[in-house]
Design a protein around this motif. Structure first.
Motif, PDB file in Angstrom:
ATOM      1  N   VAL A 188      17.701  46.984  10.121  1.00 37.26           N
ATOM      2  CA  VAL A 188      19.016  46.371  10.122  1.00 37.26           C
ATOM      3  C   VAL A 188      19.700  46.636  11.454  1.00 37.26           C
ATOM      4  N   ASP A 189      20.475  45.662  11.939  1.00 40.31           N
ATOM      5  CA  ASP A 189      21.304  45.838  13.133  1.00 40.31           C
ATOM      6  C   ASP A 189      22.602  46.526  12.739  1.00 40.31           C
ATOM      7  N   LEU A 190      22.997  47.539  13.498  1.00 46.88           N
ATOM      8  CA  LEU A 190      24.237  48.256  13.222  1.00 46.88           C
ATOM      9  C   LEU A 190      25.362  47.623  14.039  1.00 46.88           C
ATOM     10  N   VAL A 191      25.975  46.605  13.472  1.00 45.15           N
ATOM     11  CA  VAL A 191      27.061  45.925  14.164  1.00 45.15           C
ATOM     12  C   VAL A 191      28.332  46.760  14.117  1.00 45.15           C
ATOM     13  N   GLU A 192      28.557  47.438  12.990  1.00 46.17           N
ATOM     14  CA  GLU A 192      29.731  48.292  12.838  1.00 46.17           C
ATOM     15  C   GLU A 192      29.272  49.743  12.801  1.00 46.17           C
ATOM     16  N   GLU A 193      30.138  50.653  13.193  1.00 44.79           N
ATOM     17  CA  GLU A 193      29.791  52.069  13.186  1.00 44.79           C
ATOM     18  C   GLU A 193      29.593  52.536  11.749  1.00 44.79           C
ATOM     19  N   ARG A 194      28.438  53.121  11.456  1.00 48.32           N
ATOM     20  CA  ARG A 194      28.133  53.593  10.104  1.00 48.32           C
ATOM     21  C   ARG A 194      27.477  54.953  10.189  1.00 48.32           C
TER      22      ARG A 194
ATOM     23  N   LEU B 297      25.113  54.514  31.370  1.00 47.65           N
ATOM     24  CA  LEU B 297      25.157  54.174  29.952  1.00 47.65           C
ATOM     25  C   LEU B 297      25.541  55.423  29.181  1.00 47.65           C
ATOM     26  N   ALA B 298      26.786  55.448  28.677  1.00 49.95           N
ATOM     27  CA  ALA B 298      27.279  56.599  27.923  1.00 49.95           C
ATOM     28  C   ALA B 298      26.753  56.509  26.502  1.00 49.95           C
ATOM     29  N   LYS B 299      26.101  57.567  26.041  1.00 48.97           N
ATOM     30  CA  LYS B 299      25.337  57.479  24.800  1.00 48.97           C
ATOM     31  C   LYS B 299      26.215  57.351  23.561  1.00 48.97           C
ATOM     32  N   ARG B 300      27.360  58.013  23.521  1.00 51.61           N
ATOM     33  CA  ARG B 300      28.126  58.069  22.281  1.00 51.61           C
ATOM     34  C   ARG B 300      28.586  56.689  21.829  1.00 51.61           C
ATOM     35  N   LEU B 301      29.128  55.909  22.764  1.00 54.16           N
ATOM     36  CA  LEU B 301      29.658  54.594  22.407  1.00 54.16           C
ATOM     37  C   LEU B 301      28.870  53.454  23.026  1.00 54.16           C
ATOM     38  N   GLU B 302      27.774  53.766  23.725  1.00 58.11           N
ATOM     39  CA  GLU B 302      26.954  52.738  24.367  1.00 58.11           C
ATOM     40  C   GLU B 302      27.783  51.880  25.318  1.00 58.11           C
ATOM     41  N   GLU B 303      28.636  52.540  26.105  1.00 63.24           N
ATOM     42  CA  GLU B 303      29.458  51.844  27.087  1.00 63.24           C
ATOM     43  C   GLU B 303      28.744  51.831  28.435  1.00 63.24           C
ATOM     44  N   VAL B 304      28.852  50.723  29.169  1.00 69.36           N
ATOM     45  CA  VAL B 304      28.250  50.600  30.490  1.00 69.36           C
ATOM     46  C   VAL B 304      29.351  50.820  31.532  1.00 69.36           C
ATOM     47  N   TRP B 305      29.167  51.851  32.362  1.00 68.96           N
ATOM     48  CA  TRP B 305      30.180  52.201  33.360  1.00 68.96           C
ATOM     49  C   TRP B 305      29.698  51.813  34.754  1.00 68.96           C
ATOM     50  N   LEU B 306      30.606  51.256  35.533  1.00 70.49           N
ATOM     51  CA  LEU B 306      30.324  50.899  36.918  1.00 70.49           C
ATOM     52  C   LEU B 306      31.122  51.813  37.846  1.00 70.49           C
ATOM     53  N   PRO B 307      30.633  52.074  39.048  1.00 76.09           N
ATOM     54  CA  PRO B 307      31.330  52.971  39.971  1.00 76.09           C
ATOM     55  C   PRO B 307      32.733  52.461  40.300  1.00 76.09           C
ATOM     56  N   GLY B 308      33.702  53.372  40.216  1.00 74.03           N
ATOM     57  CA  GLY B 308      35.059  53.042  40.606  1.00 74.03           C
ATOM     58  C   GLY B 308      35.847  52.222  39.614  1.00 74.03           C
ATOM     59  N   GLU B 309      35.261  51.881  38.470  1.00 68.79           N
ATOM     60  CA  GLU B 309      35.962  51.076  37.479  1.00 68.79           C
ATOM     61  C   GLU B 309      36.594  51.982  36.424  1.00 68.79           C
ATOM     62  N   GLU B 310      37.839  51.668  36.037  1.00 67.88           N
ATOM     63  CA  GLU B 310      38.521  52.482  35.039  1.00 67.88           C
ATOM     64  C   GLU B 310      38.071  52.148  33.625  1.00 67.88           C
ATOM     65  N   ASP B 311      37.655  50.921  33.388  1.00 67.04           N
ATOM     66  CA  ASP B 311      37.255  50.492  32.046  1.00 67.04           C
ATOM     67  C   ASP B 311      35.772  50.159  32.033  1.00 67.04           C
ATOM     68  N   PRO B 312      35.109  50.443  30.922  1.00 67.71           N
ATOM     69  CA  PRO B 312      33.676  50.156  30.847  1.00 67.71           C
ATOM     70  C   PRO B 312      33.397  48.683  30.564  1.00 67.71           C
ATOM     71  N   VAL B 313      32.165  48.294  30.787  1.00 69.12           N
ATOM     72  CA  VAL B 313      31.684  46.976  30.387  1.00 69.12           C
ATOM     73  C   VAL B 313      31.116  47.112  28.982  1.00 69.12           C
ATOM     74  N   ILE B 314      31.618  46.328  28.050  1.00 70.97           N
ATOM     75  CA  ILE B 314      31.164  46.400  26.667  1.00 70.97           C
ATOM     76  C   ILE B 314      30.238  45.222  26.391  1.00 70.97           C
ATOM     77  N   LEU B 315      28.964  45.515  26.189  1.00 74.63           N
ATOM     78  CA  LEU B 315      28.007  44.475  25.815  1.00 74.63           C
ATOM     79  C   LEU B 315      27.977  44.345  24.297  1.00 74.63           C
ATOM     80  N   PRO B 316      27.793  43.145  23.759  1.00 72.71           N
ATOM     81  CA  PRO B 316      27.711  42.984  22.299  1.00 72.71           C
ATOM     82  C   PRO B 316      26.620  43.868  21.708  1.00 72.71           C
ATOM     83  N   ARG B 317      26.862  44.337  20.494  1.00 74.23           N
ATOM     84  CA  ARG B 317      25.910  45.253  19.864  1.00 74.23           C
ATOM     85  C   ARG B 317      24.551  44.601  19.638  1.00 74.23           C
ATOM     86  N   THR B 318      24.525  43.309  19.468  1.00 73.64           N
ATOM     87  CA  THR B 318      23.251  42.611  19.242  1.00 73.64           C
ATOM     88  C   THR B 318      22.663  42.068  20.539  1.00 73.64           C
TER      89      THR B 318
END
Length: 660
Positions: free
Chosen positions: A289-295, A548-569
């Motif tokens: 199953v794909d985990l679309v929501e945190e479970r 790639l931050a493991k806890r929330l699967e956020e993609v961080w770029l150098p110098g950026e304050e906000d992460p890039v959020i890729l869809p869970r699927t």
């Protein structure tokens, strides 16, 4: 995307009763169904602090445009209504367990005049006894073929049964004794139904009485000198024994239970179930199953129990799970209502059941691993993943070569790092590299990342200079010779070489000669900043970096304050996660090897004159270094291959100079 504040219910409008709620999008489609003991408390949590929500939950509430709820009187009713709505609406943000394939069952059609044994898939039918599920249809047929010697129940289709009744001649199975041939009247309806009842009883675990009955008949026939009959009964007993051998005995004969385990990562989860009936594993089944929501695991257990047993007529007395669902009591009541009797949901703590749960968990991990391997091997999916990464990170071209760096240590000891390489979405293991951290003491991932990236790209610059692709003057940030020789990678810029990253002598790629299109760091903003700083110091500005931050699967770029959020699927996120996990695995393997080597080093290594064979002989004789320290030179000399003088040296070295 909707603003959650635009459809937030008015204060006090939400009741504090248990109930089920639905989030709908702007087109009225249900995107999420949930239940709550307290509707007001649960729904308010979606609207109070949007920034604090998990990214997946943020995506759900911004996709939705309205929320409605239904009040129920008990938690059991909430479970039932949640299951019904999930089944009806198939919401995109709910976890849905779908079979990785349709599993076959052994079925006995007790609803027919002459019951038939067959293989069935799909929805259950009323009046049919089901056993399984089995992994393969051939496993059912092998078992049935053995049991038909003892229980010659009809296996033919309705058309075949009718045709042979018309011609008055049984089929081949009737001639060889594997069918009682009710089609031609060799057995009446009551007798054939009794055979079918015995077949079902044996499959349900009541095996002992049939074995004893056949043994009695065998001995009675032998006493009556009816040796052919005795031989047939002997062969029948062996057939039943072979059928039983195909079903491993794991628990006591009276145990009927389902054993459920999960394996998961941040994107997907695999569920495995072993069906134990009469103490034997009757079947196995798996879902991904794909985990679309945190479970949590407890949430996955609840989702699974509702969906697997919501309309099942095969709920066992006991269900073993790795964690209890949030509402264990309500879940037990719901399952008891479906089963028509008590059902216990529990976590085994010791004994055979705990060991069996561990076995099921290993099967779940293997199933998830195989699923990921099949997915990674899909060329279309890999191409889509690279394109998604290019678009999300705004790269000039698809990252055909991706490198990932990870650091591993245990409380600041044996600090190591790994670098893995993926080309065209597939691992290139021949170019994996391992690093022992040299300039950092203790646990400091940021400085360790800086060192590894510096060393890796100094090697790249050195190899480029050797190949004539880069002149020392082209290196910015510090003196070229000092930069390239700081780790022993210097070279003469005038030395002739092939102008390509291939060794002219061997024809093989030079180590570290190819730069990546994308450098992935296992970590968040601090680690990404350290990697980018290392590249800047080397004057390299054409390599993209992300973390790639493991806890929330956020993609961080150098110098950026906000992460890039890729869809869970997203296939792109899946590929980045796979690269990161492979780097982590490779680093952990290297770290464990170094730690194991450090732990196995002993004081004997410092004793002069002792080689591996003698050290092994001493440890085998005394059992440990501590006992060896307590031994006298005379006792040490008793070890084969150890002379008196060597024994005295060993005792002196281990006892701080004392030979007593």
């Amino acid at each position: 995307m909707a603003d959650p504040a635009s459809y937030r219910p008015a204060p006090g409008a939400i009741p504090e009763s248990p109930g089920v709620y639905r989030f709908r999008d702007e087109h009225g489609r249900v995107v999420y169904v949930g239940k709550a003991k307290n509707l007001r408390q649960r729904l308010n949590s979606y609207f109070t602090d949007h920034a604090a929500l998990h990214p997946r939950t943020q995506s759900m509430v911004t996709t939705a445009a309205s929320v409605t709820w239904t009040v129920v009187s008990t938690e059991v009713e909430a479970l039932q209504l949640e299951y019904s709505w999930i089944k009806e609406y198939d919401p995109r943000f709910n976890v849905r367990y779908r079979d990785d394939k349709s599993y076959p069952y052994l079925a006995v059609t007790m609803n027919e005049e002459y019951p038939r044994v067959t293989v069935m898939r799909g929805a259950k039918r009323k009046g049919v006894r089901y056993f399984g599920p089995y992994s393969h249809a051939w496993a059912i047929r092998e078992t049935v073929d053995l049991l038909l010697r003892v229980f010659p129940v009809r296996t033919c289709s309705a058309g075949v049964f009718k045709r042979h009744g018309q011609i008055g001649r049984p089929c081949l199975l009737g001639y060889i004794g594997k069918c009682s041939a009710p089609c031609v009247g060799r057995i009446d309806e009551a007798g054939h139904r009794a055979l079918a009842d015995d077949f079902c009883a044996f499959m349900a675990g009541d095996t002992g009485r049939f074995m004893k009955r056949l043994e009695r008949e065998m001995y009675a026939a032998a006493d009556a000198e009816e040796y052919e009959t005795a031989a047939r009964r002997r062969d029948d007993i062996r057939a039943l024994e072979r059928a039983l051998e195909k079903q491993a005995v794991v628990l006591s004969d009276s145990t009927d239970c389902d054993v459920i385990a999960f394996a998961r990562d941040e994107l997907e989860a695999a569920a495995q179930v072993f069906y134990v009936r009469g103490g034997r594993i009757r079947g196995q089944r798996g879902w991904v199953v794909d985990l679309v929501e945190e479970r949590t695991t407890a949430d996955l257990v609840e989702d699974f129990l509702i969906q697997a047993y919501g309309e099942s007529d095969a709920v066992p007395r006991e269900v073993l799970v790795p964690e209890l669902p949030p509402d264990t009591e309500a879940m037990g009541e719901l399952l008891a209502e479906v089963r028509g009797g008590p059902v216990q949901v529990r976590v085994p703590k010791r004994g055979d059941k705990k060991e069996l749960l561990g076995t099921v968990a290993r099967n779940a991990h293997e199933a998830l691993k195989q699923h990921k391997t099949r997915r990674a091997g899909d060329l279309t999916a890999r191409s889509r993943a690279l394109q998604e990464i290019q678009e999300a990170l705004e790269l000039d071209q698809a990252p055909l070569r991706v490198e990932c760096v990870d650091v591993s240590n245990l409380q600041g000891t044996n600090v190591v790092a790994s670098m893995v390489v993926f080309e065209d979405g597939l691992p290139r293991k021949s170019e994996y590299r391992r690093f022992t951290i040299k300039t950092v003491q203790g646990q400091d991932d940021v400085r360790s990342i800086h060192e590894v990236v510096t060393r890796r790209f100094k090697r790249y610059l050195a190899e480029s200079q050797k190949a004539g692709e880069l002149s020392p003057e082209g290196i910015a940030g510090e003196d070229a010779e000092g930069l390239l020789s700081s780790y022993g990678f210097g070279g003469d810029a005038d030395e002739p070489a092939a102008r390509q990253p291939l060794d002219p002598e061997t024809g093989r790629p030079r180590k570290f000669a190819y730069p990546p299109n994308l450098l992935v760091i296992d970590g968040g903003p601090p680690q990404v900043a350290a990697a980018q700083r290392a590249l800047d110091e080397l004057g390299i500005d054409d390599i993209a970096v992300c973390g790639l931050a493991k806890r929330l699967e956020e993609v961080w770029l150098p110098g950026e304050e906000d992460p890039v959020i890729l869809p869970r699927t997203s296939e792109g996120l899946y590929l980045l996660q796979r690269v990161r996990d492979e780097a982590h695995r490779f680093a952990i393997t290297f770290h464990r090897a170094k730690r194991s080597k450090a732990m196995t080093e002993s004081e004997l290594d410092a004793v002069p004159g002792l080689g591996p064979a003698r050290r092994s002989a001493l440890l085998k004789h005394f059992g440990s270094v501590r006992r060896l320290k307590e031994a006298t030179p005379e006792q040490i000399a008793e070890v084969p291959g150890i002379g008196r003088r060597t024994a005295e040296s060993i005792a002196a070295a281990l006892q701080g100079g004392s030979t007593t």
